[in-house]
Design a protein around this motif. Structure first.
Motif: not given
Length: 115
Positions: A50-78
């Protein structure tokens, strides 16, 4: 109304990569927490990242260091970049928006990791 549309799932070999994307409409996207969940057959839906409006990120332990979440507020995409995929990552992946104490979901996209 809130609409979330995922794309980018598919079949990939173990060790491979996939990038999921979710486009949002009907919300002030930049204001809300966005996330990715997944549900494997016979299992409960679980938070992947998950990623908050302030771009604080949280990962499940099982995906840490393998998955990356990001958001583009200009394009309304995650997006969810998934590397070093494992067979146990196989699931339907859902985009989530947490808006005014309510959860909204996309239709889901299948990710299958298999040789």
């Amino acid at each position: 109304q809130v609409q979330l549309v995922e794309s980018g799932g598919g079949l990939v070999q173990p060790g491979g990569s996939l990038r999921l994307s979710c486009g949002a409409s009907g919300i002030m996207f930049s204001m809300y927490r966005m996330g990715w969940y997944r549900q494997a057959p016979g299992k409960q839906r679980e938070l992947v990242a998950s990623i908050t409006s302030g771009k604080t990120i949280n990962y499940a332990d099982s995906v840490k260091d393998r998955f990356t979440i990001s958001r583009d507020n200009a394009k309304n995409t995650v997006a969810l970049q998934m590397n070093s995929l494992k067979p146990e990552d196989t699931a339907v992946y859902y985009c989530n928006a947490y808006v005014s104490y309510a959860d909204y979901w996309g239709q889901g996209t299948q990710v299958t990791v298999s040789s």
